[in-house]
Design a protein around this motif. Structure first.
Motif, short mmCIF file in Angstrom:
data_model
loop_
_atom_site.label_atom_id
_atom_site.label_comp_id
_atom_site.label_asym_id
_atom_site.label_seq_id
_atom_site.Cartn_x
_atom_site.Cartn_y
_atom_site.Cartn_z
N ILE A 101 0.83 -1.22 0.00
CA ILE A 101 0.00 0.00 0.00
C ILE A 101 0.86 1.26 0.00
CG2 ILE A 101 -0.26 0.14 2.51
CD1 ILE A 101 -3.16 1.05 2.04
N THR A 102 2.06 1.18 0.55
CA THR A 102 2.91 2.37 0.64
C THR A 102 3.90 2.48 -0.52
OG1 THR A 102 4.42 1.19 2.11
CG2 THR A 102 2.75 2.58 3.14
N THR A 103 3.84 1.53 -1.45
CA THR A 103 4.73 1.55 -2.61
C THR A 103 3.89 1.60 -3.87
OG1 THR A 103 6.27 0.20 -1.35
CG2 THR A 103 6.65 0.35 -3.72
N ALA A 104 4.21 2.50 -4.76
CA ALA A 104 3.38 2.74 -5.93
C ALA A 104 3.45 1.62 -6.97
CB ALA A 104 3.78 4.07 -6.58
N VAL A 130 4.26 -2.58 10.15
CA VAL A 130 2.81 -2.43 9.98
C VAL A 130 2.31 -3.51 9.03
CG1 VAL A 130 0.94 -0.91 9.21
CG2 VAL A 130 2.97 0.08 10.28
N ILE A 131 1.21 -4.14 9.38
CA ILE A 131 0.54 -5.05 8.45
C ILE A 131 -0.76 -4.37 8.05
CG2 ILE A 131 -0.57 -7.29 8.12
CD1 ILE A 131 1.41 -8.42 10.21
N SER A 132 -0.91 -4.12 6.76
CA SER A 132 -2.14 -3.49 6.26
C SER A 132 -2.82 -4.44 5.28
CB SER A 132 -1.86 -2.11 5.67
OG SER A 132 -0.84 -2.18 4.71
N THR A 133 -2.44 -4.39 4.04
CA THR A 133 -3.05 -5.31 3.06
C THR A 133 -2.52 -6.72 3.22
OG1 THR A 133 -1.36 -4.91 1.37
CG2 THR A 133 -3.30 -3.44 1.39
N GLY A 134 -1.35 -6.86 3.81
CA GLY A 134 -0.75 -8.17 4.01
C GLY A 134 0.07 -8.65 2.84
N VAL A 140 6.91 -12.51 2.02
CA VAL A 140 7.92 -13.08 2.92
C VAL A 140 7.53 -14.52 3.27
CG1 VAL A 140 9.09 -12.90 5.16
CG2 VAL A 140 8.63 -10.83 3.81
N GLU A 141 6.25 -14.77 3.52
CA GLU A 141 5.78 -16.14 3.79
C GLU A 141 6.16 -17.07 2.64
OE1 GLU A 141 1.77 -17.02 5.70
OE2 GLU A 141 1.53 -14.93 5.03
N LYS A 142 5.95 -16.59 1.43
CA LYS A 142 6.26 -17.40 0.25
C LYS A 142 7.76 -17.74 0.21
CE LYS A 142 5.68 -17.45 -4.76
NZ LYS A 142 5.24 -16.70 -5.93
N LEU A 143 8.61 -16.75 0.51
CA LEU A 143 10.05 -17.01 0.53
C LEU A 143 10.42 -18.02 1.61
CD1 LEU A 143 11.54 -13.43 0.00
CD2 LEU A 143 11.60 -15.35 -1.61
N GLU A 160 -3.17 -2.38 10.47
CA GLU A 160 -3.84 -1.23 9.87
C GLU A 160 -5.09 -1.67 9.11
OE1 GLU A 160 -2.14 2.60 7.63
OE2 GLU A 160 -1.78 0.74 6.55
N GLY A 161 -6.17 -0.93 9.31
CA GLY A 161 -7.41 -1.21 8.57
C GLY A 161 -7.94 -2.60 8.87
N ASP A 162 -8.31 -3.31 7.81
CA ASP A 162 -8.90 -4.65 7.93
C ASP A 162 -7.97 -5.68 8.57
OD1 ASP A 162 -11.23 -3.80 6.74
OD2 ASP A 162 -10.73 -4.57 4.75
N ALA A 163 -6.68 -5.39 8.63
CA ALA A 163 -5.73 -6.35 9.21
C ALA A 163 -6.08 -6.68 10.66
CB ALA A 163 -4.30 -5.83 9.11
N LYS A 164 -6.80 -5.79 11.33
CA LYS A 164 -7.15 -6.07 12.73
C LYS A 164 -8.07 -7.28 12.86
CE LYS A 164 -11.25 -3.24 13.65
NZ LYS A 164 -11.79 -2.22 14.54
N TYR A 165 -8.72 -7.68 11.78
CA TYR A 165 -9.62 -8.83 11.82
C TYR A 165 -8.90 -10.15 11.55
CZ TYR A 165 -13.18 -5.21 11.67
OH TYR A 165 -13.94 -4.11 11.95
#
Length: 187
Positions: A101-104, A130-134, A140-143, A160-165
């Protein structure tokens, strides 16, 4: 007038400036670079709830100070970084793509054969600021899985955002998303 969001993390109070992602979405800019007090306090609190693990990893770059401090406080002498570009010293590079989300634009993450060897058959704890979109977390999990590592857990300072769920991560505090007027966005 600049807007900010007050937050207390691990007993440390900060005001996060709100930054525009789109006309309808603003985020609280959380940057631990240079913030020794917040990095140390967050590392300490995360270690209190960290699952058993053999080694820790983060994606370059904002998670690096946190990962270093967690390793230092826990007496671990080694940690891993999924790099944004392959370096000359890296051998037999393994890579995966990530969009954040923070990288274009899309980015790649890289580890080398030494990192693969350190993770193979080991419990690997994934750390982020921060975990936002994941998306960074998934990369990293894939690696880790490509290296034959076992995911011990996934942790961040903020969700951040929906990550809280999400029930597959541990974090210290929730960071909401914001409307253009600075009010908290309902999710």
């Amino acid at each position: 007038m600049d807007k900010s969001y007050p937050i207390t993390i691990a007993g440390v109070k900060r005001d996060l400036p709100l930054c525009k992602v789109s006309d309808e979405l603003y985020i609280g800019a959380f940057v631990i670079f240079g913030d020794v007090e917040l990095t140390m306090a967050s590392a300490s609190e995360l270690l209190k709830i960290a699952p058993q693990h053999d080694i820790m990893i983060t994606a370059e770059s904002k998670g690096i100070p946190l990962l270093y401090e967690m390793a230092r406080q826990s007496g671990e002498n080694k940690y891993l970084i999924a790099r944004k570009s392959p370096k000359l010293y890296m051998k037999n590079v393994v890579s995966t793509e990530v969009t954040s989300i923070t990288t274009a634009k899309k980015q790649m993450l890289y580890i080398d054969s030494d990192d693969v060897a350190l993770m193979k058959g080991k419990r690997v704890l994934i750390i982020d600021d921060v975990i936002s979109t994941g998306e960074s977390l998934r990369a990293v999990e894939k690696l880790v899985k490509q290296a034959g590592g076992i995911i011990a857990g996934k942790m961040a300072i903020l969700a951040e955002g929906d990550a809280k769920y999400r029930d597959d991560i541990q974090y210290l505090e929730y960071l909401p998303l914001f409307n253009a007027d600075g009010t908290v966005k309902e999710i």
